[in-house]
Design a protein around this motif. Structure first.
Motif, short mmCIF file in Angstrom:
data_model
loop_
_atom_site.label_atom_id
_atom_site.label_comp_id
_atom_site.label_asym_id
_atom_site.label_seq_id
_atom_site.Cartn_x
_atom_site.Cartn_y
_atom_site.Cartn_z
N LYS A 146 0.84 -1.20 0.00
CA LYS A 146 0.00 0.00 0.00
C LYS A 146 0.87 1.25 0.00
N SER A 147 1.96 1.19 0.76
CA SER A 147 2.87 2.34 0.84
C SER A 147 3.62 2.56 -0.47
N SER A 148 4.02 1.46 -1.13
CA SER A 148 4.90 1.58 -2.30
C SER A 148 4.30 1.00 -3.57
N ALA A 149 2.98 0.91 -3.63
CA ALA A 149 2.31 0.24 -4.76
C ALA A 149 2.69 0.81 -6.12
N HIS A 150 2.99 2.10 -6.18
CA HIS A 150 3.22 2.73 -7.48
C HIS A 150 4.69 3.06 -7.72
N VAL A 151 5.58 2.43 -6.97
CA VAL A 151 7.00 2.67 -7.26
C VAL A 151 7.35 2.00 -8.59
N GLU A 152 8.40 2.49 -9.19
CA GLU A 152 8.76 2.06 -10.54
C GLU A 152 8.96 0.53 -10.64
N TYR A 153 9.64 -0.04 -9.68
CA TYR A 153 9.97 -1.47 -9.75
C TYR A 153 8.71 -2.33 -9.75
N LEU A 154 7.77 -2.04 -8.85
CA LEU A 154 6.55 -2.85 -8.76
C LEU A 154 5.65 -2.64 -9.98
N GLU A 155 5.58 -1.42 -10.47
CA GLU A 155 4.76 -1.17 -11.66
C GLU A 155 5.34 -1.88 -12.89
N ARG A 156 6.65 -1.90 -13.00
CA ARG A 156 7.29 -2.58 -14.12
C ARG A 156 6.93 -4.06 -14.16
N HIS A 157 6.76 -4.65 -13.01
CA HIS A 157 6.43 -6.08 -12.95
C HIS A 157 4.92 -6.35 -12.93
N GLY A 158 4.11 -5.32 -13.11
CA GLY A 158 2.68 -5.52 -13.32
C GLY A 158 1.84 -5.62 -12.07
N ALA B 179 22.12 5.15 -5.78
CA ALA B 179 23.44 5.56 -5.28
C ALA B 179 23.99 6.75 -6.06
N ASN B 180 23.65 6.82 -7.32
CA ASN B 180 24.16 7.89 -8.18
C ASN B 180 23.31 9.16 -8.13
N GLY B 181 22.26 9.15 -7.29
CA GLY B 181 21.53 10.39 -7.06
C GLY B 181 20.10 10.44 -7.57
N ASP B 182 19.58 9.36 -8.16
CA ASP B 182 18.18 9.36 -8.63
C ASP B 182 17.27 9.23 -7.42
N SER B 183 16.52 10.27 -7.10
CA SER B 183 15.66 10.28 -5.91
C SER B 183 14.21 9.95 -6.23
N SER B 184 13.91 9.56 -7.44
CA SER B 184 12.53 9.18 -7.78
C SER B 184 12.19 7.87 -7.06
N PRO B 185 10.89 7.57 -6.90
CA PRO B 185 10.49 6.35 -6.18
C PRO B 185 10.75 5.10 -7.02
N ILE B 186 11.96 4.60 -6.96
CA ILE B 186 12.35 3.45 -7.76
C ILE B 186 11.97 2.14 -7.07
N LEU B 187 12.40 2.01 -5.80
CA LEU B 187 12.10 0.79 -5.04
C LEU B 187 11.14 1.04 -3.90
N CYS B 188 11.15 2.25 -3.35
CA CYS B 188 10.34 2.55 -2.16
C CYS B 188 9.78 3.95 -2.30
N SER B 189 8.57 4.15 -1.82
CA SER B 189 7.94 5.47 -1.92
C SER B 189 8.55 6.45 -0.91
N LYS B 190 9.11 5.91 0.17
CA LYS B 190 9.72 6.77 1.18
C LYS B 190 11.18 7.00 0.82
N PRO B 191 11.72 8.14 1.20
CA PRO B 191 13.11 8.46 0.81
C PRO B 191 14.11 7.44 1.37
N ILE B 192 15.03 7.03 0.55
CA ILE B 192 16.12 6.17 1.03
C ILE B 192 17.03 7.06 1.87
N SER B 193 17.18 6.72 3.15
CA SER B 193 17.94 7.57 4.07
C SER B 193 19.43 7.31 4.00
N GLU B 194 19.81 6.08 3.68
CA GLU B 194 21.22 5.71 3.58
C GLU B 194 21.30 4.30 3.00
N PHE B 195 22.51 3.86 2.72
CA PHE B 195 22.74 2.47 2.33
C PHE B 195 23.46 1.76 3.47
#
Length: 618
Positions: A50-62, A92-108
């Motif tokens: 529910k939190s990350s339903a529309h992130v890029e990774y999940l949408e790509r996989h349908g 890691a290279n600076g893309d802050s769009s919701p790729i894997l998670c809708s919440k901001p990645i705070s660190e690795f």
């Protein structure tokens, strides 16, 4: 979902009622979540989706915004790190769009597992610190059932941070424990007033000191100064605790001098560390110094833990998996105190806790806490059917083979697969677990091993392919002498502290000579072979060498024909000659003894391999 137990707020050591009530709430929480495991797991996956339903990774996989478990299982592939690496690299290279998670990645969080010789980068979000703190808050209530009144004393734990770096996009990358020790969750609660579990002898300043010598020295000094308050001792890994005792063997005279004079050795130059330790020391204590000195001067260090810290009830260290090799020396130093493994965690996720902490170390099992993540399991007998990559024909088979937390079977072995709040979906952790029993409706697991790992001393994990490539790199130094490595195997030697890797090499000189001494090839060449092997190993190993948590690699040259004798031994034990392959790592004592009996000469690496924080590509 069951309410998490409240944190220990402003509990004084003598406030037994408040302490007992908080323990009861924590135990009730464990009871509730283990009794309703499947319902909670369904809610966990729904919350994540529910939190990350529309992130890029999940949408790509349908997934298309669906949050139900059945659709998730149908469309989302089972993956490993290499599958996610393109997305992780973008973040890691600076893309802050919701790729894997809708919440901001705070660190690795940098994993001890590696990819291409470099630490893996695990994305995390700020709220994960709360989940880790929750798991820590359950440890003392469980332990109190077996060893009561621990809140009336302190824990002497040797805790350390490691260096951190920044990705090209500016995100911090560091080990999970460094992240936790630097967080407000740890620093604001590291006292008896907030959480008895974190009532340590080591001031925060000594833990957060990046200089490993100053950190170890000051933590030991603090522990000795408060020796009669110590009820439990420990470190994260058994190897780290043993290093602390070996450090004490080397520097006890300096520590005693400090205690006797009420001063701190000038080698401790960090001002904040000196000030923190002086707040504990306050004044000279020649009586305590003489007592410590008297014990350390005795010929034997057997039972040194209970001799210097007489009220200690147990040793809290990880002794499962490859750490089991340290149990005999821990028993020696502790005079047989219980060895306690309290929790099961990784950079990807914190998983569970040991509900029977005083059990035999060989029987440790961990109860996965259903609120931490969504857990699935790949049966071990199905693992060879697919490698987990999202774009291969085997993935559908792997997906169909996964079973839920409550559907695992007693005695069966599985690879753990997790879906986390921070953006890992059906991720293969690489840990092999065996179902040992159940707590209510929640399974309890023995940790069997790390998949594919053949050598490990501390947090390093070296697999067979990496070892093969490193041996090849080292053996290249022999070519100019017309020599080749015809066979090899390896083991870890923990009789030295720190432990080190050992390679057994059988060499063919392509002449009628036999290599019975080092007259054929000079010792300097073999030492360069050792160094070349180390330079070819992963960054976690090389960091361990630089920080002295891993000792110099050793190459042992064995007589020609040794590996024939090794095969003869295996055949005498029932192995099939048609299926026999030289093992690339040996642990069975009779085999190690056979190999050592054939050693002609041995050489150690004389230089540390190069290591700097960060990834090579940065």
């Amino acid at each position: 979902m069951p309410q998490a137990p409240i944190q220990y707020n402003n509990i004084q050591n003598d406030d037994d009622d408040n302490y007992g009530n908080n323990n009861k709430k924590a135990l009730k929480y464990i009871e509730d979540v283990t009794s309703n495991a499947d319902e909670i797991q369904e809610r966990v996956i729904e919350e994540i989706l529910k939190s990350s339903a529309h992130v890029e990774y999940l949408e790509r996989h349908g997934l298309n915004g669906r949050t139900d478990r059945d659709t998730f299982k149908k469309v989302i592939p089972v993956v490993n790190y290499e599958d996610l690496k393109p997305e992780i690299d973008r973040i890691a290279n600076g893309d802050s769009s919701p790729i894997l998670c809708s919440k901001p990645i705070s660190e690795f969080l940098t994993s001890s597992g590696t990819s291409g010789g470099e630490r893996k980068l695990m994305p995390t979000i700020e709220e994960e610190l709360g989940r880790r703190t929750l798991l820590y808050s359950l440890l003392m209530p469980v332990m109190d059932q077996f060893v009561p009144n621990l809140h009336k004393g302190k824990g002497m734990y040797f805790l350390f941070i490691k260096s951190e770096t920044k990705t090209p996009g500016g995100l911090i990358a560091r080990p999970v424990l460094t992240s936790y020790y630097k967080s407000s969750h740890f620093n604001n609660n590291n006292s008896s007033h907030n959480n008895p579990h974190k009532n340590y002898t080591s001031p925060n300043e000594t833990i957060l000191c990046l200089d490993s010598f100053q950190s170890m020295y000051s933590q030991l000094l603090s522990g000795l100064l408060q020796s009669h308050q110590v009820l439990r001792v420990g470190a994260v890994f058994a190897s780290g605790f043993i290093r602390a005792i070996k450090f004490l063997e080397k520097f006890w005279a300096d520590l005693c001098r400090d205690i006797r004079t009420g001063t701190i050795d000038p080698k401790i130059s960090d001002t904040s560390v000196r000030e923190a330790v002086m707040r504990i020391m306050k004044r000279p204590n020649p009586k305590l110094a003489s007592c410590i000195e008297g014990e350390c001067m005795k010929g034997s260090w057997k039972g040194i833990i209970t001799r210097l810290w007489p009220n200690t009830k147990y040793v809290d260290v990880i002794v499962t998996g490859t750490m089991a090799q340290y149990i005999p020396i821990l028993d020696y130093y502790s005079n047989g105190l219980p060895l306690v493994c309290t929790m099961y965690a990784s950079s990807e996720c914190y998983f569970g806790i040991n509900l029977n902490p005083l059990c035999d170390p060989a029987k440790v099992s961990y109860t996965l806490i259903p609120t931490m993540a969504y857990f699935e399991f790949l049966p071990l007998n199905k693992m060879n059917g697919g490698n987990g990559h999202s774009n291969n024909s085997n993935n559908q088979l792997v997906k169909e083979d996964l079973v839920d937390l409550v559907d695992v079977e007693l005695g069966q072995e599985y690879e753990l697969v997790v879906t986390t709040y921070a953006g890992l979906y059906r991720y293969r952790v690489g840990d092999i677990l065996r179902v040992a029993g159940f707590k209510n409706k929640t399974p309890q697991f023995n940790f069997v091993c790390r998949k594919n790992v053949v050598l490990s001393i501390d947090s390093d994990k070296t697999d067979e392919v990496e070892l093969q490539n490193a041996v090849k790199s080292g053996a290249n130094h022999l070519k100019q002498f017309g020599a080749t490595v015809t066979e090899y195997t390896s083991c870890v030697d923990t009789s030295t502290i720190p432990g080190h890797y050992v390679l057994f090499w059988e060499i063919n000189t392509h002449t009628k000579q036999t290599l019975n001494t080092d007259k054929n090839i000079s010792s300097s060449v073999f030492k360069e072979c050792c160094h070349a092997v180390e330079e070819s190993l992963n960054s976690v190993y090389r960091q361990g060498r630089v920080s002295e948590s891993i000792g110099p690699l050793e190459i042992k040259i064995v007589e020609n024909g040794t590996f024939d004798k090794l095969m003869d031994f295996a055949l005498s034990q029932g192995a099939s000659i048609n299926q026999y392959k030289t093992p690339r790592c040996v642990k069975y004592a009779p085999i190690v003894e056979l190999l050592n009996s054939k050693v002609v000469c041995s050489y150690f690496s004389e230089k540390c391999p190069k290591w700097v924080p960060g990834h090579k590509r940065w």
